[in-house]
Design a protein around this motif. Structure first.
Motif, PDB file in Angstrom:
ATOM      1  N   ALA A  12      16.743 -18.841 -94.721  1.00  0.00           N
ATOM      2  CA  ALA A  12      16.683 -19.469 -93.401  1.00  0.00           C
ATOM      3  C   ALA A  12      17.622 -18.759 -92.430  1.00  0.00           C
ATOM      4  O   ALA A  12      17.278 -18.546 -91.266  1.00  0.00           O
ATOM      5  N   ARG A  13      18.811 -18.383 -92.890  1.00  0.00           N
ATOM      6  CA  ARG A  13      19.743 -17.631 -92.034  1.00  0.00           C
ATOM      7  C   ARG A  13      19.135 -16.302 -91.630  1.00  0.00           C
ATOM      8  O   ARG A  13      19.218 -15.886 -90.478  1.00  0.00           O
ATOM      9  N   ASP A  14      18.507 -15.625 -92.578  1.00  0.00           N
ATOM     10  CA  ASP A  14      17.888 -14.331 -92.284  1.00  0.00           C
ATOM     11  C   ASP A  14      16.726 -14.483 -91.306  1.00  0.00           C
ATOM     12  O   ASP A  14      16.610 -13.723 -90.341  1.00  0.00           O
ATOM     13  N   PHE A  15      15.860 -15.468 -91.553  1.00  0.00           N
ATOM     14  CA  PHE A  15      14.683 -15.651 -90.709  1.00  0.00           C
ATOM     15  C   PHE A  15      15.011 -16.243 -89.347  1.00  0.00           C
ATOM     16  O   PHE A  15      14.219 -16.112 -88.414  1.00  0.00           O
ATOM     17  N   ALA A  16      16.163 -16.884 -89.193  1.00  0.00           N
ATOM     18  CA  ALA A  16      16.522 -17.465 -87.902  1.00  0.00           C
ATOM     19  C   ALA A  16      16.476 -16.417 -86.800  1.00  0.00           C
ATOM     20  O   ALA A  16      16.062 -16.695 -85.677  1.00  0.00           O
ATOM     21  N   VAL A  17      16.853 -15.206 -87.109  1.00  0.00           N
ATOM     22  CA  VAL A  17      16.832 -14.116 -86.130  1.00  0.00           C
ATOM     23  C   VAL A  17      15.493 -13.386 -86.168  1.00  0.00           C
ATOM     24  O   VAL A  17      14.930 -13.054 -85.124  1.00  0.00           O
ATOM     25  N   LEU A  18      14.949 -13.165 -87.353  1.00  0.00           N
ATOM     26  CA  LEU A  18      13.695 -12.414 -87.494  1.00  0.00           C
ATOM     27  C   LEU A  18      12.482 -13.172 -86.953  1.00  0.00           C
ATOM     28  O   LEU A  18      11.481 -12.557 -86.608  1.00  0.00           O
ATOM     29  N   ALA A  19      12.553 -14.500 -86.879  1.00  0.00           N
ATOM     30  CA  ALA A  19      11.410 -15.309 -86.462  1.00  0.00           C
ATOM     31  C   ALA A  19      11.289 -15.448 -84.945  1.00  0.00           C
ATOM     32  O   ALA A  19      10.336 -16.055 -84.465  1.00  0.00           O
ATOM     33  N   VAL A  20      12.227 -14.892 -84.200  1.00  0.00           N
ATOM     34  CA  VAL A  20      12.111 -14.948 -82.743  1.00  0.00           C
ATOM     35  C   VAL A  20      10.928 -14.075 -82.341  1.00  0.00           C
ATOM     36  O   VAL A  20      10.856 -12.901 -82.689  1.00  0.00           O
ATOM     37  N   LEU A  21       9.982 -14.678 -81.635  1.00  0.00           N
ATOM     38  CA  LEU A  21       8.744 -13.995 -81.286  1.00  0.00           C
ATOM     39  C   LEU A  21       8.993 -12.799 -80.383  1.00  0.00           C
ATOM     40  O   LEU A  21       9.892 -12.823 -79.539  1.00  0.00           O
ATOM     41  N   GLU A  22       8.184 -11.784 -80.579  1.00  0.00           N
ATOM     42  CA  GLU A  22       8.306 -10.554 -79.804  1.00  0.00           C
ATOM     43  C   GLU A  22       8.224 -10.859 -78.309  1.00  0.00           C
ATOM     44  O   GLU A  22       7.417 -11.673 -77.871  1.00  0.00           O
ATOM     45  N   GLY A  23       9.084 -10.230 -77.552  1.00  0.00           N
ATOM     46  CA  GLY A  23       9.104 -10.427 -76.113  1.00  0.00           C
ATOM     47  C   GLY A  23      10.001 -11.562 -75.666  1.00  0.00           C
ATOM     48  O   GLY A  23      10.212 -11.746 -74.468  1.00  0.00           O
ATOM     49  N   GLU A  24      10.510 -12.341 -76.601  1.00  0.00           N
ATOM     50  CA  GLU A  24      11.398 -13.452 -76.253  1.00  0.00           C
ATOM     51  C   GLU A  24      12.843 -12.966 -76.244  1.00  0.00           C
ATOM     52  O   GLU A  24      13.186 -11.995 -76.920  1.00  0.00           O
ATOM     53  N   GLU A  25      13.672 -13.647 -75.486  1.00  0.00           N
ATOM     54  CA  GLU A  25      15.099 -13.329 -75.465  1.00  0.00           C
ATOM     55  C   GLU A  25      15.723 -13.720 -76.795  1.00  0.00           C
ATOM     56  O   GLU A  25      15.156 -14.490 -77.560  1.00  0.00           O
ATOM     57  N   GLY A  26      16.929 -13.234 -77.031  1.00  0.00           N
ATOM     58  CA  GLY A  26      17.669 -13.639 -78.221  1.00  0.00           C
ATOM     59  C   GLY A  26      18.084 -15.099 -78.122  1.00  0.00           C
ATOM     60  O   GLY A  26      17.939 -15.745 -77.086  1.00  0.00           O
ATOM     61  N   LEU A  27      18.604 -15.614 -79.209  1.00  0.00           N
ATOM     62  CA  LEU A  27      18.999 -17.014 -79.278  1.00  0.00           C
ATOM     63  C   LEU A  27      20.467 -17.184 -78.919  1.00  0.00           C
ATOM     64  O   LEU A  27      21.295 -16.337 -79.259  1.00  0.00           O
ATOM     65  N   SER A  28      20.785 -18.308 -78.281  1.00  0.00           N
ATOM     66  CA  SER A  28      22.181 -18.669 -78.052  1.00  0.00           C
ATOM     67  C   SER A  28      22.762 -19.130 -79.383  1.00  0.00           C
ATOM     68  O   SER A  28      22.037 -19.322 -80.360  1.00  0.00           O
ATOM     69  N   GLY A  29      24.066 -19.339 -79.436  1.00  0.00           N
ATOM     70  CA  GLY A  29      24.704 -19.815 -80.666  1.00  0.00           C
ATOM     71  C   GLY A  29      24.132 -21.134 -81.135  1.00  0.00           C
ATOM     72  O   GLY A  29      23.860 -21.321 -82.324  1.00  0.00           O
ATOM     73  N   GLU A  30      23.931 -22.071 -80.204  1.00  0.00           N
ATOM     74  CA  GLU A  30      23.367 -23.379 -80.569  1.00  0.00           C
ATOM     75  C   GLU A  30      21.930 -23.237 -81.056  1.00  0.00           C
ATOM     76  O   GLU A  30      21.510 -23.896 -82.001  1.00  0.00           O
ATOM     77  N   GLN A  31      21.164 -22.366 -80.391  1.00  0.00           N
ATOM     78  CA  GLN A  31      19.777 -22.161 -80.804  1.00  0.00           C
ATOM     79  C   GLN A  31      19.703 -21.502 -82.178  1.00  0.00           C
ATOM     80  O   GLN A  31      18.832 -21.839 -82.981  1.00  0.00           O
ATOM     81  N   GLU A  32      20.603 -20.585 -82.454  1.00  0.00           N
ATOM     82  CA  GLU A  32      20.578 -19.924 -83.755  1.00  0.00           C
ATOM     83  C   GLU A  32      20.895 -20.921 -84.871  1.00  0.00           C
ATOM     84  O   GLU A  32      20.271 -20.904 -85.932  1.00  0.00           O
ATOM     85  N   GLU A  33      21.831 -21.812 -84.622  1.00  0.00           N
ATOM     86  CA  GLU A  33      22.140 -22.852 -85.620  1.00  0.00           C
ATOM     87  C   GLU A  33      20.924 -23.750 -85.846  1.00  0.00           C
ATOM     88  O   GLU A  33      20.575 -24.068 -86.980  1.00  0.00           O
ATOM     89  N   LEU A  34      20.265 -24.141 -84.765  1.00  0.00           N
ATOM     90  CA  LEU A  34      19.060 -24.955 -84.868  1.00  0.00           C
ATOM     91  C   LEU A  34      17.951 -24.170 -85.559  1.00  0.00           C
ATOM     92  O   LEU A  34      17.215 -24.712 -86.389  1.00  0.00           O
ATOM     93  N   ALA A  35      17.839 -22.885 -85.257  1.00  0.00           N
ATOM     94  CA  ALA A  35      16.816 -22.031 -85.877  1.00  0.00           C
ATOM     95  C   ALA A  35      16.991 -21.980 -87.390  1.00  0.00           C
ATOM     96  O   ALA A  35      16.005 -22.002 -88.133  1.00  0.00           O
TER      97      ALA A  35
END
Length: 135
Positions: A12-35
Motif C-alpha cells: 500500500a505504501r508503494d502503490f500510494a505513489v504509483l497509483a496516482v493517475l497519469e497527468g495528475e499532480e503529486g499528492l500532499s502529505g495528508e493525501q499520501e497518508e490517505l492514499a
C-alpha cells in the motif's frame, strides 16, 4: 510487485505513489497518508491498483488516485479501464462498467468506514478521510 500476496501495508505504501493517475499532480502529505490507507483496502479487496510504471508499458487498468482540486486532504478514487479492451466495447457498455466499478469502490470504501462525499454512486468516490467525523 504482486498485489495479491505479501505485506499489504508495504505494498500500500508503494502503490500510494504509483497509483496516482497519469497527468495528475503529486499528492500532499495528508493525501499520501490517505492514499496508503485506500490502497491497503483496495489490495485487501483483491482489486488491482493502477501502476503508473506499468501504464508506461500499456497496462493501464486498475484503481487509480487523483488529488481533489482545492482540497489538499481528499482523494478521488477512480477505476481506470483498459483502453485496449474498451476499444472493443460500445460506449454505453464502457460507461456502465465504469459506473459499476465506481459503485463497487464506493461500497468497499464505505464498508471500511472511509468518509466519502455524498454523490451519485456511479461517480468516482471522493474520499475525504479515514473516518467520518463523529464515528
Amino acid at each position: 510487485m504482486d498485489p495479491r500476496g505479501g505485506d499489504y501495508r508495504q505494498q500500500a505504501r508503494d502503490f500510494a505513489v504509483l497509483a496516482v493517475l497519469e497527468g495528475e499532480e503529486g499528492l500532499s502529505g495528508e493525501q499520501e497518508e490517505l492514499a496508503r490507507a485506500v490502497m491497503e483496502v483496495v489490495l485487501l479487496a483483491g482489486l488491482a491498483p493502477y501502476n503508473i510504471e506499468a501504464a508506461a508499458d500499456g497496462e493501464e487498468t486498475g484503481v487509480g488516485l487523483a488529488p481533489a482540486p482545492g482540497n489538499h486532504r481528499a482523494l478521488r478514487v477512480k477505476w481506470q479501464q483498459d483502453p485496449a479492451a474498451a476499444r472493443h466495447l460500445t460506449p454505453e457498455l464502457c460507461k456502465a462498467q465504469q459506473a459499476a466499478m465506481h459503485q463497487a469502490l464506493h461500497t468497499i470504501l464505505s464498508a471500511h468506514r472511509f468518509w466519502i462525499e455524498d454523490a451519485p454512486l456511479s461517480e468516482a468516490p471522493l474520499v475525504l478521510g479515514r473516518t467520518r467525523p463523529g464515528h
